[in-house]
Design a protein around this motif. Structure first.
Motif, mmCIF file in Angstrom:
data_model
loop_
_atom_site.group_PDB
_atom_site.id
_atom_site.type_symbol
_atom_site.label_atom_id
_atom_site.label_comp_id
_atom_site.label_asym_id
_atom_site.label_seq_id
_atom_site.Cartn_x
_atom_site.Cartn_y
_atom_site.Cartn_z
ATOM 1 N N THR A 162 0.836 -1.195 0.000
ATOM 2 C CA THR A 162 0.000 0.000 0.000
ATOM 3 C C THR A 162 0.873 1.248 0.000
ATOM 4 O O THR A 162 0.632 2.189 -0.768
ATOM 5 N N LEU A 163 1.895 1.246 0.853
ATOM 6 C CA LEU A 163 2.812 2.386 0.918
ATOM 7 C C LEU A 163 3.632 2.509 -0.362
ATOM 8 O O LEU A 163 3.831 3.615 -0.873
ATOM 9 N N ARG B 9 2.815 6.379 -7.017
ATOM 10 C CA ARG B 9 1.846 7.344 -7.546
ATOM 11 C C ARG B 9 2.320 8.770 -7.305
ATOM 12 O O ARG B 9 2.257 9.619 -8.197
ATOM 13 N N ALA B 10 2.766 9.036 -6.085
ATOM 14 C CA ALA B 10 3.188 10.388 -5.727
ATOM 15 C C ALA B 10 4.318 10.869 -6.644
ATOM 16 O O ALA B 10 4.262 11.981 -7.175
ATOM 17 N N PHE B 11 5.316 10.039 -6.840
ATOM 18 C CA PHE B 11 6.450 10.449 -7.666
ATOM 19 C C PHE B 11 6.057 10.527 -9.149
ATOM 20 O O PHE B 11 6.566 11.376 -9.883
ATOM 21 N N ARG B 12 5.140 9.688 -9.574
ATOM 22 C CA ARG B 12 4.648 9.777 -10.961
ATOM 23 C C ARG B 12 3.898 11.086 -11.160
ATOM 24 O O ARG B 12 4.114 11.797 -12.147
ATOM 25 N N GLU C 47 -6.122 19.850 -12.150
ATOM 26 C CA GLU C 47 -6.237 19.326 -13.515
ATOM 27 C C GLU C 47 -5.812 17.858 -13.574
ATOM 28 O O GLU C 47 -6.481 17.018 -14.180
ATOM 29 N N LEU C 48 -4.711 17.540 -12.912
ATOM 30 C CA LEU C 48 -4.226 16.157 -12.888
ATOM 31 C C LEU C 48 -5.192 15.251 -12.125
ATOM 32 O O LEU C 48 -5.481 14.135 -12.563
ATOM 33 N N ALA C 49 -5.711 15.736 -10.993
ATOM 34 C CA ALA C 49 -6.658 14.947 -10.204
ATOM 35 C C ALA C 49 -7.905 14.630 -11.014
ATOM 36 O O ALA C 49 -8.413 13.505 -10.979
ATOM 37 N N ARG D 275 -2.543 15.230 -0.619
ATOM 38 C CA ARG D 275 -1.964 14.537 0.544
ATOM 39 C C ARG D 275 -0.959 13.472 0.111
ATOM 40 O O ARG D 275 0.090 13.312 0.723
ATOM 41 N N VAL D 276 -1.257 12.747 -0.957
ATOM 42 C CA VAL D 276 -0.335 11.715 -1.446
ATOM 43 C C VAL D 276 0.935 12.365 -2.001
ATOM 44 O O VAL D 276 2.042 11.864 -1.793
ATOM 45 N N LEU D 277 0.788 13.494 -2.676
ATOM 46 C CA LEU D 277 1.956 14.196 -3.224
ATOM 47 C C LEU D 277 2.942 14.608 -2.135
ATOM 48 O O LEU D 277 4.135 14.719 -2.388
#
Length: 127
Positions: A43-44, A50-53, A68-70, A82-84
């Motif tokens: 999960t982590l 995802r965050a780095f992508r 826009e990305l979301a 929050r993930v970023l």
């Protein structure tokens, strides 16, 4: 098995451990001194990827804003923001997560909460 010692009908084995929740899953924890081979928390790891992508997509200019990305990814802006934040983790912490060597207290849920931006202060997360 002829000529062998008869096998008893009941064998009792005592293995001390406790179950703890980690990343939404249950994990077996051995008593002090015992360390099972740990696997990376998928999960982590997935959240870090995802965050780095997403960071790469924003930095490349392919998307101008997080909103826009979301929208393109079909997820909530607040969740993406929050993930970023995971991209602000100290490299040692990211490496520990990828190797499955972070403390059992380090979960995605916990990292979604604000954490110190100073890498030295973050190192307390590993212990």
């Amino acid at each position: 098995m002829t000529g062998a010692t008869p096998i008893p009908e009941t064998v009792t084995i005592h293995v001390p451990f406790r179950l703890v929740k980690r990343g939404g899953r249950k994990e077996m924890q051995l008593p002090d001194g015992g360390r099972p081979d740990r696997k990376a928390d998928s999960t982590l790891v997935k959240a870090l990827a995802r965050a780095f992508r997403w960071k790469r997509l924003l930095e490349s200019g392919e998307f101008v804003t997080i909103a826009e990305l979301a929208e393109r990814e079909g997820i909530a802006f607040t969740y993406m923001a929050r993930v970023l934040r995971l991209t602000l983790l100290a490299p040692d912490i990211v490496e520990a997560i990828l190797d499955g060597k972070q403390s059992s207290d380090v979960t995605l849920k916990g990292l979604m909460e604000p954490f110190p931006l100073d890498w030295r202060s973050q190192m307390a997360l590993l212990s």
